[in-house]
Design a protein around this motif. Structure first.
Motif, PDB file in Angstrom:
ATOM      1  N   THR A  63      -7.300  -2.937   4.322  1.00 45.18           N
ATOM      2  CA  THR A  63      -6.007  -3.392   3.800  1.00 45.18           C
ATOM      3  C   THR A  63      -6.221  -4.303   2.396  1.00 45.18           C
ATOM      4  OG1 THR A  63      -5.226  -3.636   6.013  1.00 45.18           O
ATOM      5  CG2 THR A  63      -3.826  -4.534   4.391  1.00 45.18           C
TER       6      THR A  63
ATOM      7  N   ASP B 292      -9.872   3.874  11.697  1.00 48.49           N
ATOM      8  CA  ASP B 292      -8.456   3.330  11.038  1.00 48.49           C
ATOM      9  C   ASP B 292      -8.568   3.756   9.504  1.00 48.49           C
ATOM     10  OD1 ASP B 292      -6.172   2.416   9.980  1.00 48.49           O
ATOM     11  OD2 ASP B 292      -6.666   0.431  10.677  1.00 48.49           O
TER      12      ASP B 292
ATOM     13  N   ASN C  90      -2.349   7.641   7.154  1.00 43.49           N
ATOM     14  CA  ASN C  90      -1.032   7.391   6.922  1.00 43.49           C
ATOM     15  C   ASN C  90      -0.673   8.186   5.560  1.00 43.49           C
ATOM     16  OD1 ASN C  90      -0.919   5.597   8.847  1.00 43.49           O
ATOM     17  ND2 ASN C  90      -0.109   3.925   7.566  1.00 43.49           N
TER      18      ASN C  90
ATOM     19  N   HIS D 131      -7.498  -4.369  10.093  1.00 49.71           N
ATOM     20  CA  HIS D 131      -6.170  -4.423   9.941  1.00 49.71           C
ATOM     21  C   HIS D 131      -5.645  -5.482  11.306  1.00 49.71           C
ATOM     22  CE1 HIS D 131      -1.741  -3.474  10.133  1.00 49.71           C
ATOM     23  NE2 HIS D 131      -1.697  -3.773   9.059  1.00 49.71           N
TER      24      HIS D 131
ATOM     25  N   LEU E  71       0.728  -1.382  -0.055  1.00 51.06           N
ATOM     26  CA  LEU E  71       0.144   0.115  -0.172  1.00 51.06           C
ATOM     27  C   LEU E  71       0.830   1.520  -0.032  1.00 51.06           C
ATOM     28  CD1 LEU E  71      -2.969  -1.084   2.350  1.00 51.06           C
ATOM     29  CD2 LEU E  71      -2.739  -1.476   0.101  1.00 51.06           C
TER      30      LEU E  71
ATOM     31  N   HIS F 224       2.064   8.314   4.204  1.00 49.46           N
ATOM     32  CA  HIS F 224       3.013   7.543   3.435  1.00 49.46           C
ATOM     33  C   HIS F 224       2.316   6.631   2.542  1.00 49.46           C
ATOM     34  CE1 HIS F 224       3.612   4.379   6.662  1.00 49.46           C
ATOM     35  NE2 HIS F 224       2.783   3.806   5.618  1.00 49.46           N
ATOM     36  N   LYS F 225       1.271   6.330   2.573  1.00 50.78           N
ATOM     37  CA  LYS F 225       0.693   5.396   1.442  1.00 50.78           C
ATOM     38  C   LYS F 225       0.052   5.946   0.366  1.00 50.78           C
ATOM     39  CE  LYS F 225      -0.911   1.995   5.211  1.00 50.78           C
ATOM     40  NZ  LYS F 225      -0.086   0.977   5.161  1.00 50.78           N
TER      41      LYS F 225
ATOM     42  N   SER G 277      -5.919   4.635   7.786  1.00 50.45           N
ATOM     43  CA  SER G 277      -4.471   4.569   7.454  1.00 50.45           C
ATOM     44  C   SER G 277      -4.274   4.697   6.012  1.00 50.45           C
ATOM     45  CB  SER G 277      -3.810   3.250   8.002  1.00 50.45           C
ATOM     46  OG  SER G 277      -3.857   3.317   9.488  1.00 50.45           O
TER      47      SER G 277
ATOM     48  N   GLY H 253       4.073   4.568  12.314  1.00 53.83           N
ATOM     49  CA  GLY H 253       3.220   3.176  11.735  1.00 53.83           C
ATOM     50  C   GLY H 253       1.690   3.529  12.124  1.00 53.83           C
ATOM     51  N   GLY H 254       0.948   3.249  11.256  1.00 51.41           N
ATOM     52  CA  GLY H 254      -0.326   3.409  11.380  1.00 51.41           C
ATOM     53  C   GLY H 254      -0.760   2.076  12.396  1.00 51.41           C
ATOM     54  N   SER H 255      -0.034   1.179  12.504  1.00 52.58           N
ATOM     55  CA  SER H 255      -0.345   0.109  13.662  1.00 52.58           C
ATOM     56  C   SER H 255      -0.043   0.853  15.111  1.00 52.58           C
ATOM     57  CB  SER H 255       0.558  -1.027  13.583  1.00 52.58           C
ATOM     58  OG  SER H 255       0.625  -1.347  12.351  1.00 52.58           O
TER      59      SER H 255
HETATM   60  C1  LIG Z   1      -6.275  -0.330   7.262  1.00 55.28           C
HETATM   61  C2  LIG Z   1      -4.460  -0.218   7.716  1.00 55.28           C
HETATM   62  N1  LIG Z   1      -4.428   0.012   9.063  1.00 55.28           N
HETATM   63  C3  LIG Z   1      -3.306   0.034   9.558  1.00 55.28           C
HETATM   64  C4  LIG Z   1      -2.202  -0.408   8.723  1.00 55.28           C
HETATM   65  C5  LIG Z   1      -0.695  -0.393   9.263  1.00 55.28           C
HETATM   66  O1  LIG Z   1      -0.142   0.737   8.974  1.00 55.28           O
HETATM   67  P1  LIG Z   1       1.464   0.850   9.098  1.00 55.28           P
HETATM   68  O2  LIG Z   1       2.020  -0.117   8.042  1.00 55.28           O
HETATM   69  O3  LIG Z   1       2.069   2.179   8.847  1.00 55.28           O
HETATM   70  O4  LIG Z   1       1.907   0.319  10.628  1.00 55.28           O
HETATM   71  C6  LIG Z   1      -2.224  -0.704   7.396  1.00 55.28           C
HETATM   72  C7  LIG Z   1      -1.110  -1.389   6.552  1.00 55.28           C
HETATM   73  O5  LIG Z   1      -1.296  -1.578   5.320  1.00 55.28           O
HETATM   74  C8  LIG Z   1      -3.751  -0.545   6.876  1.00 55.28           C
HETATM   75  O6  LIG Z   1      -3.861  -1.184   5.685  1.00 55.28           O
END
Ligand SMILES: Cc1ncc(COP(=O)(O)O)c(C=O)c1O
Length: 521
Positions: free
Chosen positions: A276, A301, A330, A219, A121, A332-333, A303, A179-181
């Motif tokens: 995702t 979320d 995010n 995710h 992504l 960065h995506k 992201s 990170g999105g996580s």
């Molecule tokens: C919907 C969603 N949330 C969170 C994330 C996690 O993001 P990161 O890879 O920046 O931790 C992703 C990563 O692809 C995602 O698709």
């Protein structure tokens, strides 16, 4: 008695380890080390940086847009270990050798900026965020206090403010995270803190069984966050989705009632904007209604899908996002701000982030500084040192303007539409579902399976098609795209369009190449 570390020092017996001999009469020696003057050879170092930058320019930046270059130069791990000279020795290596190593690192790394890298992504080369990275790598700041990061703190504030505006909040707060996580984890913890503020001091004991709700397509970071925060993965309730991968609001409400009946304490709903795998957007307005009725924190979320907010045409995908309590997004995506560039945005203006996370370290966040210490925003983070990630996005935004970012999103989604229509036209390609966003999920059905009935044998055979084609494309280096089995569906390709370097020709190439690589199966 000598310690283990004394006995095992890898330098013992090394002939190069000598005491320094002072060359000047005035030399000051401490423990056999000469202290006069700097010891690095700055001139040689500067020349090395210059040559390495030239190499990066020639081998990465100038080649990034060239489709005749390989996306990857695949080598199996054991072979790559031999090729890379990974050993770190007691004596340093000369610059010409280091430059050879740099060349090898570039050669065997995957070119995620190549127009035919569709694997994840994120993709493509954004020149402006790249320069921002070069700058921050050279300046090496840590974004916690105004005294060490005056510019980057103000940049972060400006970027967060703008993102908050795009979400539709009048005001808010936020922080860039690795990170999105991590943003999702921050949000989960924040929601829990809001639910039981004394958890910060008292910990988990004495709490009821806290439970949260998210869709079955969410995710995987939601599970990780729940386990890391001591909530437990069994207390993540996965709500069923419809045929397009969107959370079903009625199911959510049913599960909330059920949890209450069982004596659990619901505290959070996490909706996803841009899942995702399928790229689905949960119905935020309906979910927000439920959260309001039950007094639950709503985290979105976004992201992946948050970037659609930049597009007047596509922002309707996130209708209702302004009703969220927190949002992970995010840049960065889809917006190509360079990994990592991820914000958690919070609607609250009561300083909840700071209250939840601060530790008030007196050596760093002194309250009697000579400037306005409200700019020392680092205590909102669980990190100490923190990278100036917002700066990458700021540079891109400055360069393209809001209209340029909007165009980037619109083009990626228009190219996705083009690919979808081509898939529908071509024999041997089958869409999993009509996509809403830039995730195009499809099967390639090789000629030998085209006449077969869609029974167990067909699915079993189809399951090996995508992994086999993936192996072939990587060994050839012609393109990269992801595949996965997903919730009962056998392995299928997930094509993701992001980069403005990608053209209609690349979409055609993708389908031709898959057909070429899989035709004999
Ligand atoms: C919907 C969603 N949330 C969170 C994330 C996690 O993001 P990161 O890879 O920046 O931790 C992703 C990563 O692809 C995602 O698709």
């Amino acid at each position: 008695m000598s310690s283990d570390s004394d006995r095992e020092c890898p330098l013992d017996g090394d002939p190069h380890q000598q005491e320094m001999v002072p060359s000047k009469k005035s030399a000051v020696l401490v423990d056999g080390v000469v202290l006069n003057g700097p010891t690095t050879d700055a001139k040689a170092g500067e020349k090395f940086v210059e040559e390495a930058c030239r190499l990066i320019m020639e081998e990465v930046v100038l080649k990034a847009t060239d489709v005749s270059e390989k996306v990857c130069e695949w080598r199996p791990p054991e072979q790559l270990k031999q090729l890379l000279d990974l050993d770190m020795r007691n004596t340093g290596e000369p610059h010409h050798r280091l430059l050879e190593l740099c060349r090898d690192v570039i050669r065997y790394s995957v070119k995620t900026n190549h127009p035919r890298f569709f694997n994840q992504l994120y993709a493509g080369l954004d020149y402006y965020s790249l320069v921002a990275r070069f700058m921050t790598e050279a300046l090496n700041p840590s974004v916690y206090t105004y005294e060490v990061s005056p510019v980057f703190l103000l940049v972060e504030e400006a970027v967060l403010k703008k993102m908050i505006e795009f979400i539709g909040w009048k005001e808010g707060d936020g922080i860039f995270n690795p990170g999105g996580s991590v943003s999702n984890m921050y949000a989960m913890n924040l929601a829990r803190y809001k639910y039981c503020p004394d958890i910060k001091e008292k910990g988990l004991s004495g709490l009821p069984r806290l439970i949260l709700f998210t869709s079955a397509e969410c995710h995987y970071s939601m599970k990780k966050a729940a386990s890391f925060l001591g909530i437990g993965t069994e207390n993540v309730c996965f709500v069923e989705t419809d045929g397009r991968g969107k959370m079903i609001p009625e199911e959510l409400e049913k599960q909330i009632w059920q949890a209450r009946k069982e004596g659990a304490a619901p505290f959070l709903v996490c909706a996803t904007s841009g899942t995702t795998v399928l790229g689905a957007f949960d119905p935020l307005d309906e979910i927000a209604d439920i959260c309001e009725r039950h007094g639950l924190w709503l985290h979105v979320d976004a992201s992946w899908g948050g970037s659609a907010l930049m597009s007047r045409k596509h922002r309707k995908l996130l209708r209702g996002i302004h009703r969220a309590d927190s949002v992970a997004w995010n840049p960065h995506k889809m917006l190509m701000a360079g990994i990592q560039c991820c914000a958690l945005l919070v609607k609250d203006r009561s300083d909840l982030l700071k209250k939840c996370y601060s530790a008030k370290a007196s050596y760093l966040f002194q309250q009697d500084k000579f400037y306005d210490v409200s700019y020392d925003t680092g205590d909102k983070s669980i990190q100490c040192s923190r990278r100036p990630d917002a700066f990458k996005f700021w540079m891109t935004w400055k360069a393209l303007g809001t209209l340029g970012l909007e165009e980037r999103v619109n083009r990626a989604l228009a190219l996705s539409r083009y690919l979808v229509e081509e898939i529908k036209k071509r024999e041997g390609f089958k869409l999993l579902l009509e996509p809403e966003y830039a995730n195009i999920c499809f099967w390639y059905i090789p000629p030998s399976l085209r006449e077969m009935e869609e029974g167990p044998e067909f699915w079993e055979k189809l399951n090996v098609v995508a992994p086999t084609i993936k192996e072939r494309m990587m060994k050839k280096g012609s393109l990269m795209l992801g595949y996965q089995p997903h919730r009962g569906k056998v392995n299928f390709f997930r094509q993701v369009v992001i980069s403005p370097q990608v053209s209609r020709e690349d979409m055609d190439f993708l389908l031709d190449e898959i057909d070429l690589l899989g035709r004999d199966m």
